[in-house]
Design a protein around this motif. Structure first.
Motif, mmCIF file in Angstrom:
data_model
loop_
_atom_site.group_PDB
_atom_site.id
_atom_site.type_symbol
_atom_site.label_atom_id
_atom_site.label_comp_id
_atom_site.label_asym_id
_atom_site.label_seq_id
_atom_site.Cartn_x
_atom_site.Cartn_y
_atom_site.Cartn_z
ATOM 1 N N THR A 1 0.872 -1.188 0.000
ATOM 2 C CA THR A 1 0.000 0.000 0.000
ATOM 3 C C THR A 1 0.897 1.223 0.000
ATOM 4 N N CYS A 2 0.750 2.024 -1.037
ATOM 5 C CA CYS A 2 1.639 3.180 -1.194
ATOM 6 C C CYS A 2 1.627 4.056 0.050
ATOM 7 N N ASP B 1 2.629 3.492 3.167
ATOM 8 C CA ASP B 1 2.712 2.996 4.549
ATOM 9 C C ASP B 1 4.157 2.570 4.868
ATOM 10 N N GLU C 1 -1.148 -0.917 -5.890
ATOM 11 C CA GLU C 1 -2.448 -0.339 -6.249
ATOM 12 C C GLU C 1 -2.418 0.107 -7.708
ATOM 13 N N LYS D 1 -1.141 11.924 0.221
ATOM 14 C CA LYS D 1 -0.603 11.000 1.234
ATOM 15 C C LYS D 1 0.571 11.627 1.980
#
Ligand code: UTP
Length: 628
Positions: free
Chosen positions: A123-124, A126, A449, A493
């Motif tokens: 997951t981008c 994290d 993703e 993010k």
């Protein structure tokens, strides 16, 4: 009436006679003919006869036939023979086997049971992602990049080569420029992170074909290789393969030229044999490289996924790592699947979506290709980007010579399957490389993703507009919008407040339009880079364009509602803060049939009207603050 087989054997006899005469006779009136073919060409002719290809010589005795035609046919045969592992005889033998299997409707998956292989889901942004990126970046200095770019791009129908197509039209950067700049920036980051002096230039190989070769060279040369050293880039040109006219694998002649065999592309699987025969793999191994990364001509997102995926390869010691995206059941992309045969064979391989469903149903999964509790198929979607470990790769290729399991896809005239609608040929795919690996090989996958990793440009506007609801367009329109979405979401993010996208329709395709955020790879090649260059409270409105070109630019307290373009020399440090508000760069819908616009613009269905912007360039070393 003579049967076709007796006609064929008469042709064979005639051709045989002629070739034998040519090779053995000393009669003076054959001297001229003797001299028209080289001994090698005569040998090739005989080989063709032995392979049941006598029809190729059917017209050799016609009155007035030009000797140059005979020679040119055999010169072509020589190329077809030498460019295929095992030569033409091997090609024809395999073709007969595969055509016979196809006619009999044999299922290549008979005896195999599918199961879900092991892999890493990322997951981008994290901690896990950042950890893998860090490991991956360190490994880049031990990597070689291989870009397969020999495809015709028939579905896109663009007149230029796909690599020359702008990835996005805010800056007009083409795919090749973006790829090269990403590799250069990654390799620099790699050396910086390991605190070693860069010992070598990271190699880039581009596989081309007759359809793309000259224009790829021209693109590189007219742009000084986009900053790479010319010696760093090697082009390997794939040859096409002979077309097959019937189930006996008789070679097809071109419809308008009886002295030329019809040829078609063999597929991107050629890359393995070409790399092997070029000697580059050995050179890389001797030079201490460890990884080979394969990628395609029009996926503008890929380099966002590469660092973390390479980190997975290194951490898990994967000999083969397939980059994948979550896949909805029945979605039209292949699934990475573990196949176990009743005879003990095992492989982890891409299974095409139309084969996965029947295979699952036939092996005790009555629901076939269906989603699991995650809402996605447990078989991740193959995007044809591979990371191979060089040592085991060379070992395997030294056994196979780089030959990849082929397939044939004839379109039959009717259910008797005796005649083809048009000629066919053998094809092979880069991702089928693991098919020959032993079960002990460490083959895995990395799921990224989709918004981060995959949005290729493959379809023309008309076809894209017809894509069934919910399926990706894979057009120039969606490819460009995917860049803005990914970059804006990465900023989000990293803590930037961004507006939600608006929905618009271009060329009949409904897409999300996010802020147009674009940066050069030298500004950031990883998520961690972006995070380090964003401080304080920042906002970007939906109508905004943000282009970051300089290396050391810190976004710290920016409120953007308009267009801002910041550039600097490498040793300038620029802090961007304050409020930028102007009319900005506006996306305007255009008619794809309006020839006033260049093709690159028409295939998107929109253009960018650069109404008003704040553009700053810092050309001197030093510390600066951009505060409007
Ligand atoms: P695509 O699936 O995009 O196919 O290839 P294509 O041949 O380029 O386009 P169509 O099917 O004619 O529309 C995936 C990647 O493989 C390369 C392409 O250049 C692209 O990067 N490729 C494809 C080759 O290098 N050689 C080939 O023979 C086929």
């Amino acid at each position: 009436m003579a049967s076709s087989s007796s006609v064929n054997s008469a042709i064979d006899r005639l051709a045989n006679l002629q070739l034998n005469e040519l090779s053995t006779s000393s009669s003076p009136n054959l001297q001229k003919n003797l001299s028209i073919l080289s001994p090698h060409q005569i040998e090739l002719g005989k080989m063709l006869l032995e392979l049941g290809q006598g029809h190729l010589f059917e017209h050799w005795s016609d009155p007035g036939i030009d000797d140059d035609d005979k020679r040119s046919l055999l010169s072509q045969v020589s190329i077809l023979d030498s460019s295929y592992p095992g030569g033409l005889s091997s090609y024809i033998k395999t073709a007969r086997e595969l055509l016979s299997d196809s006619k009999a409707g044999r299922n290549p998956f008979d005896g195999f049971t599918p199961s879900v292989p092991s892999g890493e889901v990322l997951t981008c942004g994290d901690d896990n992602f950042i950890k893998y990126e860090e490991v991956g970046v360190k490994q880049v200095q031990n990597a070689a990049f291989v870009l397969v770019a020999g495809g015709l791009g028939e579905r896109l129908g663009y007149n230029g080569i796909k690599l020359a197509l702008p990835m996005e039209t805010t800056t007009g950067t083409c795919f090749l420029q973006h790829y090269i700049e990403s590799i250069l920036s990654l390799s620099e980051a790699s050396c910086k992170q390991t605190e070693v002096e860069c010992q070598r230039d990271v190699p880039l190989v581009i596989m081309t074909s007759d359809d793309t070769h000259d224009r790829t060279i021209q693109l590189l040369e007219s742009n000084t290789y986009f900053g790479m050293k010319p010696s760093q880039v090697k082009l390997l040109k794939q040859e096409k393969v002979a077309c097959l006219a019937d189930n006996d694998a008789r070679l097809a002649l071109e419809p308008n030229n009886k002295y030329r065999i019809q040829t078609k592309p063999h597929g991107h699987g050629d890359v393995h044999a070409l790399l092997y025969s070029s000697g580059l793999l050995k050179e890389w191994k001797d030079g201490g490289l460890r990884w080979v990364l394969f990628f395609q001509d029009t996926n503008g997102l890929l380099f966002k996924a590469i660092p973390a995926a390479l980190g997975v390869s290194a951490s898990k010691e994967y000999q083969v790592n397939s980059l994948t995206v979550p896949r909805k059941a029945k979605e039209a992309i292949g699934g990475i699947t573990k196949l176990t045969h009743t005879d003990g064979r095992e492989m982890v391989i891409n299974v095409e979506y139309n084969q996965l469903d029947p295979l699952l149903r036939a092996t005790g999964h009555p629901d076939g290709d269906s989603n699991c509790e995650t809402g996605y198929s447990p078989y991740p979607g193959n995007i044809n980007q591979l990371i191979l470990e060089l040592g085991p790769y060379i070992e395997e290729l030294s056994k196979t010579g780089g030959a990849i399991k082929e397939f044939v896809n004839p379109k039959y005239k009717d259910s008797t399957k005796t005649e083809f609608k048009s000629s066919t040929r053998l094809e092979c795919m880069m991702q089928d490389y693991p098919k020959t690996l032993p079960p002990s090989a460490r083959v895995g996958f990395t799921v990224m993703e989709k918004w981060l990793a995959y949005s290729p440009v493959k379809n023309n506007p008309e076809d894209a507009a017809k894509v069934p609801n919910g399926n990706p367009y894979h057009s120039a329109t969606s490819g460009e919008m995917a860049i803005y979405r990914a970059n804006t979401m990465i900023l989000q993010k990293a803590g930037v407040t961004v507006d939600a996208p608006v929905t618009q329709v271009f060329n009949g395709q409904e897409v999300e339009v996010w802020s147009r955020v674009v940066w050069k790879p030298k500004w950031a090649v990883t998520f961690a880079d972006v995070k380090n260059k964003i401080k304080g409270i920042n906002t970007v409105s939906q109508k905004s364009t943000l282009v970051i070109k300089g290396r050391n630019i810190l976004i710290d307290g920016l409120s953007l509602d308009g267009a801002l373009i910041v550039d600097s020399v490498d040793d300038a440090e620029v802090k961007v803060e304050g409020s930028v508000c102007n009319n900005g760069w506006i996306i305007e819908s255009i008619d794809k049939d309006n020839t006033e616009f260049p093709e690159e613009v028409r295939i998107r269905g929109f253009r960018i009207n650069k109404t008003e912007q704040l553009e700053q360039f810092y050309g001197e070393p030093g510390k600066f603050c951009l505060k409007p």
